[in-house]
Enzyme design. Structure first.
Site, PDB file in Angstrom:
ATOM      1  N   ARG A 163     112.131   4.040 109.421  1.00 16.85           N
ATOM      2  CA  ARG A 163     111.067   3.603 110.521  1.00 16.85           C
ATOM      3  C   ARG A 163     111.585   2.881 111.209  1.00 16.85           C
ATOM      4  NH1 ARG A 163     107.854   6.747 108.000  1.00 16.85           N
ATOM      5  NH2 ARG A 163     106.089   6.045 108.076  1.00 16.85           N
ATOM      6  N   SER A 235      99.503   4.192 109.452  1.00 16.20           N
ATOM      7  CA  SER A 235     100.215   2.915 109.017  1.00 16.20           C
ATOM      8  C   SER A 235     100.610   2.096 109.556  1.00 16.20           C
ATOM      9  CB  SER A 235     101.320   3.354 108.048  1.00 16.20           C
ATOM     10  OG  SER A 235     101.192   4.503 106.975  1.00 16.20           O
ATOM     11  N   GLU A 332     104.045  -2.350 111.277  1.00 21.39           N
ATOM     12  CA  GLU A 332     104.712  -1.336 111.912  1.00 21.39           C
ATOM     13  C   GLU A 332     104.301  -0.614 113.221  1.00 21.39           C
ATOM     14  OE1 GLU A 332     104.327   3.181 109.576  1.00 21.39           O
ATOM     15  OE2 GLU A 332     104.273   4.006 110.808  1.00 21.39           O
TER      16      GLU A 332
HETATM   17  N1  EPU Z   1      98.002   3.201  97.339  1.00 25.27           N
HETATM   18  C1  EPU Z   1      97.438   2.236  96.559  1.00 25.27           C
HETATM   19  N2  EPU Z   1      95.877   2.566  97.838  1.00 25.27           N
HETATM   20  C2  EPU Z   1      95.741   2.901  98.520  1.00 25.27           C
HETATM   21  C3  EPU Z   1      97.084   3.369 100.000  1.00 25.27           C
HETATM   22  C4  EPU Z   1      97.775   3.608  98.679  1.00 25.27           C
HETATM   23  O1  EPU Z   1      97.455   2.192  95.777  1.00 25.27           O
HETATM   24  O2  EPU Z   1      94.616   2.705  99.722  1.00 25.27           O
HETATM   25  C5  EPU Z   1      99.704   3.578  96.924  1.00 25.27           C
HETATM   26  C6  EPU Z   1      99.459   5.022  95.526  1.00 25.27           C
HETATM   27  O3  EPU Z   1      99.624   4.148  94.764  1.00 25.27           O
HETATM   28  C7  EPU Z   1     100.565   5.253  95.818  1.00 25.27           C
HETATM   29  C8  EPU Z   1     100.954   5.303  97.074  1.00 25.27           C
HETATM   30  O4  EPU Z   1     100.103   3.457  97.361  1.00 25.27           O
HETATM   31  O5  EPU Z   1     100.353   6.804  94.995  1.00 25.27           O
HETATM   32  C9  EPU Z   1     100.989   5.630  98.302  1.00 25.27           C
HETATM   33  O6  EPU Z   1     100.672   6.192  99.082  1.00 25.27           O
HETATM   34  P1  EPU Z   1     100.427   7.762 100.693  1.00 25.27           P
HETATM   35  O7  EPU Z   1     100.980   8.681  99.217  1.00 25.27           O
HETATM   36  O8  EPU Z   1      99.117   7.506 101.266  1.00 25.27           O
HETATM   37  O9  EPU Z   1     101.795   6.710 100.634  1.00 25.27           O
HETATM   38  P2  EPU Z   1     102.394   5.652 102.178  1.00 25.27           P
HETATM   39  O10 EPU Z   1     102.849   4.521 101.431  1.00 25.27           O
HETATM   40  O11 EPU Z   1     101.159   4.397 101.805  1.00 25.27           O
HETATM   41  C10 EPU Z   1     103.488   6.195 103.194  1.00 25.27           C
HETATM   42  C11 EPU Z   1     103.585   6.316 104.728  1.00 25.27           C
HETATM   43  C12 EPU Z   1     103.001   7.453 105.949  1.00 25.27           C
HETATM   44  C13 EPU Z   1     103.041   9.085 105.703  1.00 25.27           C
HETATM   45  C14 EPU Z   1     103.126   8.917 103.771  1.00 25.27           C
HETATM   46  C15 EPU Z   1     103.382   9.942 103.764  1.00 25.27           C
HETATM   47  C16 EPU Z   1     105.302   3.843 105.669  1.00 25.27           C
HETATM   48  C17 EPU Z   1     104.379   3.215 106.244  1.00 25.27           C
HETATM   49  N3  EPU Z   1     103.858   5.122 105.658  1.00 25.27           N
HETATM   50  O12 EPU Z   1     102.510   5.986 103.514  1.00 25.27           O
HETATM   51  O13 EPU Z   1     103.271   7.406 106.853  1.00 25.27           O
HETATM   52  O14 EPU Z   1     101.888   9.407 106.046  1.00 25.27           O
HETATM   53  O15 EPU Z   1     103.918   7.945 103.585  1.00 25.27           O
HETATM   54  O16 EPU Z   1     104.813  10.006 103.423  1.00 25.27           O
HETATM   55  O17 EPU Z   1     105.905   4.832 104.856  1.00 25.27           O
HETATM   56  C18 EPU Z   1     102.345   6.105 109.638  1.00 25.27           C
HETATM   57  O18 EPU Z   1     103.196   6.430 109.280  1.00 25.27           O
HETATM   58  O19 EPU Z   1     101.651   6.283 110.073  1.00 25.27           O
HETATM   59  C19 EPU Z   1     101.716   6.637 107.276  1.00 25.27           C
HETATM   60  C20 EPU Z   1     100.859   7.797 108.100  1.00 25.27           C
END
Ligand code: EPU
Length: 336
Positions: A163, A235, A332
């Site tokens: 990012r 995010s 972010e």
């Molecule tokens: N999780 C929870 N609770 C929640 C959300 C997430 O426990 O409410 C945990 C779960 O364990 C899940 C893990 O977090 O397995 C990862 O969640 P997710 O796959 O939804 O990904 P993220 O880390 O929350 C990142 C990016 C997203 C991107 C997704 C998929 C960042 C800040 N965010 O989210 O990017 O779509 O991975 O690759 O790196 C964005 O930047 O606007 C965005 C949506």
């Protein structure tokens, strides 16, 4: 250049915040922009606005807002395996992904359905489902705000990280990106190992660029709110990176804490969504703002929220996560 004064930004930011820009300029080609900048218009504060999907306005914007509306997708070179494609900054990012998939070109299909414009993609190095745009950037073109002179930065010069790019560092508020050149592949190497992607692709009938795109659109629609349902900026926080030793300490108290080991095993990236959920914030309302009920990393405008209310919610979450886990969350989203 078209010029508007006291221009409402409500439809220009995906949080749907009702703020105004003192001066709002639209341009459709880089020549027009360069001439305008060479005339010395760049004095003072300038904000370049793309899709407005990563901004939190806490008040009216007193400076100049520039909106690049450059359009065009063109192939500029190709060989048997790779194609260089130039996407103009004002193209909607997802239109670019759709174009690539329809033309059988791989590399950005995992970045389907990310809101915003092509010009913003390299600035914050958008990423999702195991892929970052940095993986396929050949170069980034733009003009310097100071004098309108053109520049081109190769991928290496962009200093990409999670990012982050040079456009969020030393070149922040100094350039306008006018186009991004991506190196796409005629023989795509699929990336399916993140979350439920593989499963959803096979449910849709097996491996193809189109099925990956559709699988990712389905997954995102399931978890993330549409801005016309609840204003949001995806995010809100970055996923924090902690020392491996701190992570091991956290595991003693929360054995189920997820984490992705980075580099040589010294650091671990922890999902901020998990921390926020565990701290009890998922689905919570906070005045007119709130935390999305399906993804705790997304803060929402429940209707008529101000930027300050959303900022207040963000601060409360940061404090709570810090006092519970000793981890500092960083946004972010850009605060203005
Ligand atoms: N999780 C929870 N609770 C929640 C959300 C997430 O426990 O409410 C945990 C779960 O364990 C899940 C893990 O977090 O397995 C990862 O969640 P997710 O796959 O939804 O990904 P993220 O880390 O929350 C990142 C990016 C997203 C991107 C997704 C998929 C960042 C800040 N965010 O989210 O990017 O779509 O991975 O690759 O790196 C964005 O930047 O606007 C965005 C949506």
């Amino acid at each position: 250049m078209q010029h508007y004064t006291n221009y409402s930004l409500k439809k220009r930011n995906t949080f749907g915040l009702d703020v105004k820009a003192k001066d709002f300029f639209v341009f459709e080609n880089s020549k027009e922009l360069s001439t305008w900048l060479a005339q010395g218009h760049s004095k003072g504060q300038i904000l370049v606005i793309g899709g407005g999907s990563n901004l939190l306005f806490t008040r009216d914007y007193e400076g100049i807002v520039l909106s690049p509306e450059l359009k065009g997708i063109e192939i500029i070179a190709e060989d048997e395996k790779k194609v260089l494609v130039r996407f103009a900054a004002g193209e909607e990012w997802d239109t670019c992904v759709q174009w690539a998939v329809e033309n059988g070109l791989g590399g950005i299909e995992n970045l389907s359905y990310i809101p915003g414009n092509a010009g913003a993609a390299p600035v914050q190095n958008i990423g999702a489902y195991g892929v970052e745009v940095a993986d396929v950037v050949e170069s980034v073109e733009g003009v310097m705000l100071e004098d309108g002179s053109p520049f081109r930065k190769s991928r290496g010069e962009c200093d990409f990280e999670y990012r982050y790019s040079i456009f969020k560092g030393p070149l922040k508020n100094k350039v306008v990106v006018t186009g991004v050149i991506l190196k796409l592949s005629k023989e795509p190497a699929f990336s399916l190992d993140y979350g439920a992607v593989r499963e959803q692709v096979s449910r849709l009938g097996g491996l193809s660029l189109g099925n990956i795109r559709n699988a990712i659109v389905d997954i995102r629609k399931e978890k993330l709110p549409e801005p016309d349902e609840f204003g949001n900026a995806g995010s809100f926080f970055k996923n924090p990176v902690v020392e491996a030793s701190s992570y091991q300490q956290l595991q003693k108290k929360w054995p189920e804490i997820p984490g992705y080991v980075l580099q040589n095993g010294e650091k671990v990236k922890v999902p901020a969504g998990w921390l926020i959920e565990k701290a009890g914030w998922k689905g919570r309302e906070f005045g007119n703002a709130g935390v999305h009920k399906k993804q705790a990393l997304v803060l929402i405008n429940r209707g008529h929220a101000t930027g300050s209310e959303i900022a207040g919610l963000a601060k409360a979450i940061q404090e709570d996560v810090f006092s519970t886990f000793g981890i500092q969350l960083y946004p972010e989203v850009n605060f203005l």
